[in-house]
Design a protein around this motif. Sequence first.
Motif, PDB file in Angstrom:
ATOM      1  N   PHE A 211       0.786  -1.174  -0.158  1.00 38.33           N
ATOM      2  CA  PHE A 211       0.067  -0.106  -0.120  1.00 38.33           C
ATOM      3  C   PHE A 211       0.907   1.159  -0.062  1.00 38.33           C
ATOM      4  N   LEU A 218      -5.872   4.470   3.343  1.00 37.97           N
ATOM      5  CA  LEU A 218      -5.731   2.967   4.149  1.00 37.97           C
ATOM      6  C   LEU A 218      -7.061   2.545   5.097  1.00 37.97           C
ATOM      7  N   CYS A 283      -4.001  -5.349   6.066  1.00 35.08           N
ATOM      8  CA  CYS A 283      -3.157  -5.473   5.207  1.00 35.08           C
ATOM      9  C   CYS A 283      -2.109  -6.460   5.415  1.00 35.08           C
TER      10      CYS A 283
END
Length: 290
Positions: A211, A218, A283
């Motif tokens: 990312f 996010l 993530c």
Amino acid sequence: MNDIEFHSVTKEYKNHVKALDAVSFSVESGVFGLLGHNGAGKTTLMKILATIMQPTSGKISVCGLDPQKHGDDVRRMIGYLPQELNMYPSLSVFDFVSYMASLKGIKDQKQIKTVLEQVDMAQYAARRIGQLSGGMKRRVGIAQALVGNPQILIVDEPTAGLDPEERVRFRGVLSRFAKDGKCVLLSTHIVEDIYQLCEQLAVLRKGKLFFYGNTTTLLSKVAGKVKIVELADENELLALQRKTPVLSTTYEHNSIQARIMDENNLFSVPAVAETLEDAYVYCMGGKEYE
């Protein structure tokens, strides 16, 4: 112009393990966060940027300069605090920072006093390194990185192992440095440091860029999908982990409270407010993969 640009940076070792795999992103002034588990490639990237290590392929630009061609110029722009900084316990704080400054070719004693004041260590200048707490040693580490008035400050896991008060103090030092239009690249696995200091960040996962963007983007990845469900025992938890990412667990008297990422709307319970830590754990693949 961006302070730092990474272009397809790859680092492969002799055993064909890739510590970094075609990583590309840019860093502007302010505090930029680099998140990832231990072994994600953060330290390797920091060492390449600091010219301690060479990439296998790809390029880095530091204020328009190529570190491989203009190493001395780039090193003068950078202050670096590695994850493990070897210190001489018998030296005083002042003498240690003065010694580190001399390695940079700097002999101005006023600079030593200035950087110790910046990190709130001037009153301990005569104290031996071996007598300092862990937090004080990290502040001395930042002081030696600040010698020479660098444009870019690289800090690798600076608050790991510090108590909450020392972490807050440390974040203040980094924030003050970045206010002058300079750049701080903060590598960490502590989400709270990123939340308090950074608007822009990158997340590394197994050597790849997973990312890149701001904290709001996010957070949007998990918005409306974080839920808390109650489980009877570990068997139910294991079964749940096979269905959806489990972000965290809390053990109550006779049950387990599981905070989950419910992407497929498996549970008809209301969503709770998402946090940056929720987004980060998601993530990384959820707790079941850690």
